[in-house]
Design a protein around this motif. Sequence first.
Motif, short mmCIF file in Angstrom:
data_model
loop_
_atom_site.label_atom_id
_atom_site.label_comp_id
_atom_site.label_asym_id
_atom_site.label_seq_id
_atom_site.Cartn_x
_atom_site.Cartn_y
_atom_site.Cartn_z
N PHE A 85 42.84 65.19 20.59
CA PHE A 85 43.40 64.34 19.55
C PHE A 85 42.52 64.36 18.31
O PHE A 85 41.29 64.45 18.39
N SER B 45 50.21 64.81 19.21
CA SER B 45 49.66 64.87 17.86
C SER B 45 49.99 66.23 17.27
O SER B 45 50.24 67.20 18.00
N ILE C 169 49.94 61.24 14.80
CA ILE C 169 49.45 60.92 16.14
C ILE C 169 50.38 59.85 16.69
O ILE C 169 50.51 58.77 16.12
N ASP D 139 39.85 58.42 16.11
CA ASP D 139 41.03 59.28 16.28
C ASP D 139 40.69 60.59 16.98
O ASP D 139 41.60 61.33 17.38
#
Length: 346
Positions: free
Chosen positions: A15, A164, A150, A27
């Motif tokens: 991710f 994502s 995402i 993130d």
Amino acid sequence: MQDDSTNNCLPKTIFGFYNPGSSLTTDNYLQVEVKVDEPGTFTIYTDTVNGYYFHTSGTFSSRGLITVNLPGFGKPLNYGTDNFTVFFDTGNCNFSIDITDTIPTPAQYSFLGDSCMIDSLLGFYIKGIPVSDTARLSFPADVKTPGSYIIYTDTVNGYSFSASGVFTTSGLQNVTLRSYGTPQNLGTDLFKVTADSATCYFTAPVLSPVVPVVNDHFPVIQNSYWSYNDPNITGDTIARNINDQAAFNNVSYEVFTETNQANQQTESYFRKSGNNYYEYCSGDKYTNAFKFKTPVLGDLFFLKENPHLNEQWTSNIYTGIATDNNYQSIQYNFKCLDDNAYYIVN
């Protein structure tokens, strides 16, 4: 850790975006699946590559396949492909990340209502069985401005969905979220899909495992029917029917008639004796190292019912003149690598 034949982590999802000189944020994380044999504390981590790494620790409270997120730390320093090794207990597996100087801006998009178009829920969700690669949610997004996204759900009843990527164009387009984890209880689970600029909801039914009529790993009873993907032709399937018997050396075998999509048929011969499975075939059937000029036929002992972890067995030795006019011998060696594995058969 779960991995494939080349030791790549399987499954895994990376991710976030990774760019030279940009520190990792919340993130940026790695999602992997771990098979837990005994509950207890754990530490999962990677080596440090190109200035950054992944690490987490905690406690497993139950056995089975569990999805774990490893947050990223540090800052990528240079362009290129970074090859990582994930370490867990006595095992390890590999994955890679490409470092570029392209930083997509977040996309602006919305979903079509609150329902997420639940008719596009794919795969099977079975109590106590890890979700397969085919377990996914696909629904449309209305993209106003292209860019990165995402999208993820909360974890409900032991499993979740996430994806994502980058929207490269505007307009309606499908988004596919892959599922991870193991459903724990029967019923209908309500998920909330969360994204940068949109939310929606969908439900997933969790079913009971089907108890097979025959518990054999390799059914050899008359009128059994098998269907599976052809590894050599994308989109093709192969069907096997057991509808006849044949005898070789006064031993009876079930005849497997195999039909591909082009309606081409071949026959194979199998039998079960006690807990052992045999195929009557030439010893060179399952190797490309060489081929015998004349088939060297015999019983190939290829499978045992209920083998123990690390249990091993061997076939007979097949010897004959190969197509290169040299004598060649072959013996197959088998080993049980996991005596408690799961696989969903659709």
